[in-house]
Design a protein around this motif. Structure first.
Motif, PDB file in Angstrom:
ATOM      1  N   LYS A   1       0.813  -1.225   0.000  1.00 39.79           N
ATOM      2  CA  LYS A   1       0.000   0.000   0.000  1.00 39.79           C
ATOM      3  C   LYS A   1       0.844   1.271   0.000  1.00 39.79           C
ATOM      4  O   LYS A   1       0.505   2.244  -0.655  1.00 39.79           O
ATOM      5  CB  LYS A   1      -0.962  -0.013   1.182  1.00 39.79           C
ATOM      6  N   LYS A   2       1.947   1.276   0.749  1.00 37.91           N
ATOM      7  CA  LYS A   2       2.736   2.503   0.897  1.00 37.91           C
ATOM      8  C   LYS A   2       3.814   2.658  -0.176  1.00 37.91           C
ATOM      9  O   LYS A   2       4.329   3.750  -0.374  1.00 37.91           O
ATOM     10  CB  LYS A   2       3.375   2.551   2.279  1.00 37.91           C
ATOM     11  N   ALA A   3       4.161   1.581  -0.846  1.00 41.92           N
ATOM     12  CA  ALA A   3       5.177   1.673  -1.901  1.00 41.92           C
ATOM     13  C   ALA A   3       4.627   2.466  -3.076  1.00 41.92           C
ATOM     14  O   ALA A   3       3.433   2.404  -3.376  1.00 41.92           O
ATOM     15  CB  ALA A   3       5.569   0.271  -2.354  1.00 41.92           C
ATOM     16  N   THR A   4       5.509   3.202  -3.736  1.00 42.57           N
ATOM     17  CA  THR A   4       5.074   3.990  -4.893  1.00 42.57           C
ATOM     18  C   THR A   4       5.950   3.685  -6.105  1.00 42.57           C
ATOM     19  O   THR A   4       7.074   3.185  -5.972  1.00 42.57           O
ATOM     20  CB  THR A   4       5.162   5.509  -4.608  1.00 42.57           C
ATOM     21  N   MET A   5       5.432   4.010  -7.262  1.00 38.91           N
ATOM     22  CA  MET A   5       6.193   3.849  -8.498  1.00 38.91           C
ATOM     23  C   MET A   5       7.429   4.757  -8.470  1.00 38.91           C
ATOM     24  O   MET A   5       8.487   4.384  -8.976  1.00 38.91           O
ATOM     25  CB  MET A   5       5.319   4.171  -9.712  1.00 38.91           C
ATOM     26  N   ASP A   6       7.301   5.944  -7.864  1.00 35.58           N
ATOM     27  CA  ASP A   6       8.449   6.854  -7.755  1.00 35.58           C
ATOM     28  C   ASP A   6       9.586   6.207  -6.977  1.00 35.58           C
ATOM     29  O   ASP A   6      10.751   6.299  -7.376  1.00 35.58           O
ATOM     30  CB  ASP A   6       8.043   8.161  -7.052  1.00 35.58           C
ATOM     31  N   GLU A   7       9.258   5.545  -5.871  1.00 36.13           N
ATOM     32  CA  GLU A   7      10.297   4.901  -5.061  1.00 36.13           C
ATOM     33  C   GLU A   7      10.957   3.754  -5.812  1.00 36.13           C
ATOM     34  O   GLU A   7      12.172   3.565  -5.726  1.00 36.13           O
ATOM     35  CB  GLU A   7       9.705   4.400  -3.746  1.00 36.13           C
ATOM     36  N   ILE A   8      10.160   2.995  -6.541  1.00 39.11           N
ATOM     37  CA  ILE A   8      10.718   1.884  -7.327  1.00 39.11           C
ATOM     38  C   ILE A   8      11.668   2.443  -8.390  1.00 39.11           C
ATOM     39  O   ILE A   8      12.782   1.936  -8.568  1.00 39.11           O
ATOM     40  CB  ILE A   8       9.590   1.033  -7.951  1.00 39.11           C
ATOM     41  N   ALA A   9      11.244   3.485  -9.070  1.00 40.93           N
ATOM     42  CA  ALA A   9      12.083   4.107 -10.106  1.00 40.93           C
ATOM     43  C   ALA A   9      13.360   4.681  -9.488  1.00 40.93           C
ATOM     44  O   ALA A   9      14.464   4.493 -10.031  1.00 40.93           O
ATOM     45  CB  ALA A   9      11.299   5.196 -10.832  1.00 40.93           C
ATOM     46  N   ARG A  10      13.226   5.368  -8.358  1.00 42.45           N
ATOM     47  CA  ARG A  10      14.393   5.940  -7.684  1.00 42.45           C
ATOM     48  C   ARG A  10      15.388   4.853  -7.275  1.00 42.45           C
ATOM     49  O   ARG A  10      16.601   5.025  -7.407  1.00 42.45           O
ATOM     50  CB  ARG A  10      13.948   6.719  -6.439  1.00 42.45           C
ATOM     51  N   ALA A  11      14.865   3.729  -6.785  1.00 43.01           N
ATOM     52  CA  ALA A  11      15.732   2.626  -6.366  1.00 43.01           C
ATOM     53  C   ALA A  11      16.551   2.083  -7.543  1.00 43.01           C
ATOM     54  O   ALA A  11      17.648   1.569  -7.358  1.00 43.01           O
ATOM     55  CB  ALA A  11      14.903   1.505  -5.748  1.00 43.01           C
TER      56      ALA A  11
END
Length: 194
Positions: free
Chosen positions: A26-36
């Protein structure tokens, strides 16, 4: 080009796995995945349409890990009793390694996603199939007294699911591994004197 595309998809799944582990679905975002990954969000969307699609890929990846570990462990055993024991021990221990898979299979929060329910059904069927083969082999060798292999497999899978949290997700993991052998004796040999 196809090999490179698969490699990038694998990198996205690997990065997403870390993000989902850290924040949950729920808290994960596409932005965080891309940043990682050190990429822009638009490049992630080139490979996956949504966070749900990435999550599905992560769960499928982890399910593959779990299945491979179980099949390897079962194939190393010489007889149906050891296969059954290996199946249970490997399944219960490997769940720690596949926390995203476990979250998807056990979480009530995710149960409203039809995709998750379909995945649960798929992996339940797979586990029941593996167990059924072990039980049928044991029955043919006159090692197990199993009248309905599929129903018995369903009962074992259900019992193991009930043991997952108290046995392996509590802080008493060392005791859990010791007690699992005792619990297996109760599950498989019963409490009735013969």
């Amino acid at each position: 080009m196809a090999v490179e595309r698969l490699a990038i998809r694998d990198q996205i799944v690997s990065s997403a796995r870390n993000i989902f582990n850290r924040y949950g679905f729920k808290k994960a975002t596409m932005d965080e995945i891309a940043r990682a990954m050190g990429k822009g969000k638009s490049s992630i969307y080139y490979y996956f349409k949504s966070k749900e699609e990435i999550y599905e890929a992560v769960v499928n990846h982890e399910a593959g890990i779990l299945k491979n570990e179980i099949l390897k462990s079962v194939s190393q055993a010489d007889n149906p009793v050891d296969k059954l024991r290996n199946y249970v021990f490997t399944r219960m221990k490997a769940l720690k390694k596949v926390s995203i898979y476990y979250e998807a299979m056990a979480s009530d929060v995710l149960s409203h996603y039809e995709l998750i329910n379909q995945m649960r059904e798929k992996y339940d069927r797979e586990e029941i199939r593996i167990l059924k083969e072990i039980l049928e082999e044991g029955h043919k060798q006159d090692v197990f007294r199993v009248e309905e292999a599929e129903l018995t497999s369903f009962a074992i899978v259900t019992a193991l699911k009930g043991l997952e949290i108290p046995m392996f997700w509590s802080n008493k993991r060392k005791d859990a591994e010791i007690n699992l052998d005792r619990l297996l004796n109760v599950l498989f040999y019963g409490i009735i004197k013969h």
